[in-house]
Scaffold this motif. Structure first.
Motif, PDB file in Angstrom:
ATOM      1  N   ARG A   1       0.836  -1.212   0.000  1.00 24.42           N
ATOM      2  CA  ARG A   1       0.000   0.000   0.000  1.00 24.42           C
ATOM      3  C   ARG A   1       0.869   1.260   0.000  1.00 24.42           C
ATOM      4  O   ARG A   1       1.777   1.395   0.811  1.00 24.42           O
ATOM      5  CB  ARG A   1      -0.933   0.009   1.206  1.00 24.42           C
ATOM      6  N   PRO A   2       0.557   2.225  -0.875  1.00 20.02           N
ATOM      7  CA  PRO A   2       1.333   3.459  -0.935  1.00 20.02           C
ATOM      8  C   PRO A   2       0.972   4.461   0.153  1.00 20.02           C
ATOM      9  O   PRO A   2       1.730   5.394   0.417  1.00 20.02           O
ATOM     10  CB  PRO A   2       1.000   4.030  -2.313  1.00 20.02           C
ATOM     11  N   GLU A   3      -0.170   4.261   0.789  1.00 17.07           N
ATOM     12  CA  GLU A   3      -0.595   5.146   1.871  1.00 17.07           C
ATOM     13  C   GLU A   3      -1.263   4.317   2.954  1.00 17.07           C
ATOM     14  O   GLU A   3      -1.960   3.350   2.662  1.00 17.07           O
ATOM     15  CB  GLU A   3      -1.601   6.199   1.381  1.00 17.07           C
ATOM     16  N   VAL A   4      -1.037   4.717   4.200  1.00 19.87           N
ATOM     17  CA  VAL A   4      -1.714   4.097   5.334  1.00 19.87           C
ATOM     18  C   VAL A   4      -2.142   5.220   6.268  1.00 19.87           C
ATOM     19  O   VAL A   4      -1.633   6.346   6.182  1.00 19.87           O
ATOM     20  CB  VAL A   4      -0.805   3.093   6.082  1.00 19.87           C
ATOM     21  N   THR A   5      -3.082   4.935   7.144  1.00 19.26           N
ATOM     22  CA  THR A   5      -3.490   5.926   8.134  1.00 19.26           C
ATOM     23  C   THR A   5      -3.147   5.398   9.511  1.00 19.26           C
ATOM     24  O   THR A   5      -3.308   4.199   9.794  1.00 19.26           O
ATOM     25  CB  THR A   5      -5.000   6.217   8.043  1.00 19.26           C
ATOM     26  N   VAL A   6      -2.627   6.274  10.342  1.00 11.25           N
ATOM     27  CA  VAL A   6      -2.322   5.943  11.737  1.00 11.25           C
ATOM     28  C   VAL A   6      -2.612   7.164  12.592  1.00 11.25           C
ATOM     29  O   VAL A   6      -2.502   8.296  12.131  1.00 11.25           O
ATOM     30  CB  VAL A   6      -0.847   5.506  11.943  1.00 11.25           C
ATOM     31  N   ASP A   7      -2.988   6.928  13.832  1.00 10.24           N
ATOM     32  CA  ASP A   7      -3.230   8.008  14.779  1.00 10.24           C
ATOM     33  C   ASP A   7      -1.919   8.631  15.237  1.00 10.24           C
ATOM     34  O   ASP A   7      -0.861   8.002  15.155  1.00 10.24           O
ATOM     35  CB  ASP A   7      -3.953   7.455  16.009  1.00 10.24           C
ATOM     36  N   GLY A   8      -2.024   9.833  15.769  1.00 11.77           N
ATOM     37  CA  GLY A   8      -0.863  10.465  16.363  1.00 11.77           C
ATOM     38  C   GLY A   8      -1.038  11.968  16.419  1.00 11.77           C
ATOM     39  O   GLY A   8      -1.437  12.578  15.428  1.00 11.77           O
ATOM     40  N   ALA A   9      -0.779  12.542  17.599  1.00 14.80           N
ATOM     41  CA  ALA A   9      -0.893  13.988  17.771  1.00 14.80           C
ATOM     42  C   ALA A   9       0.378  14.702  17.338  1.00 14.80           C
ATOM     43  O   ALA A   9       0.369  15.904  17.087  1.00 14.80           O
ATOM     44  CB  ALA A   9      -1.199  14.321  19.224  1.00 14.80           C
ATOM     45  N   ASP A  10       1.474  13.956  17.293  1.00 14.12           N
ATOM     46  CA  ASP A  10       2.725  14.524  16.774  1.00 14.12           C
ATOM     47  C   ASP A  10       3.459  13.431  15.987  1.00 14.12           C
ATOM     48  O   ASP A  10       3.032  12.269  15.975  1.00 14.12           O
ATOM     49  CB  ASP A  10       3.599  15.106  17.891  1.00 14.12           C
ATOM     50  N   LEU A  11       4.532  13.812  15.328  1.00 14.48           N
ATOM     51  CA  LEU A  11       5.227  12.859  14.466  1.00 14.48           C
ATOM     52  C   LEU A  11       5.751  11.665  15.247  1.00 14.48           C
ATOM     53  O   LEU A  11       5.717  10.534  14.768  1.00 14.48           O
ATOM     54  CB  LEU A  11       6.351  13.555  13.698  1.00 14.48           C
ATOM     55  N   ARG A  12       6.204  11.897  16.468  1.00 19.84           N
ATOM     56  CA  ARG A  12       6.723  10.791  17.290  1.00 19.84           C
ATOM     57  C   ARG A  12       5.628   9.730  17.492  1.00 19.84           C
ATOM     58  O   ARG A  12       5.874   8.530  17.350  1.00 19.84           O
ATOM     59  CB  ARG A  12       7.207  11.325  18.637  1.00 19.84           C
TER      60      ARG A  12
END
Length: 92
Positions: free
Chosen positions: A17-28
């Protein structure tokens, strides 16, 4: 949920997959959650001290995070995080 654009060399970690979604309030947090969902990203993006590797560029809102807050760069729900491996070469 932020979208992460995955470069071709790392797509084996996302089943192509070329794109995925993940949670996160900042890059870390995005990197942590990306590693949890698709093991192997952490070691490819972060060095042994937990910093972004020199040869990996990460862009949020089309801006290099090195010119923002690095791993502390805030991520909004509708942001796109782009991982771009550095390309090096020399003149012949």
């Amino acid at each position: 949920m932020p979208t992460v654009r995955v470069p071709t060399p790392l797509r084996k970690l996302t089943d192509g997959r070329p794109e995925v979604t993940v949670d996160g309030a900042d890059l870390r947090e995005v990197v942590t959650n990306l590693e949890a969902a698709h093991p192997g990203f952490g070691e490819r993006l972060l060095d042994q001290d937990g910093r972004l590797r020199r040869f990996v560029n990460v862009f949020v809102r089309d801006e290099d995070v090195r010119f923002q807050a690095g791993l502390d760069t805030a991520i909004d729900e509708d942001d796109t995080v782009s991982i771009v491996p550095a390309v090096a070469g020399g003149a012949a």
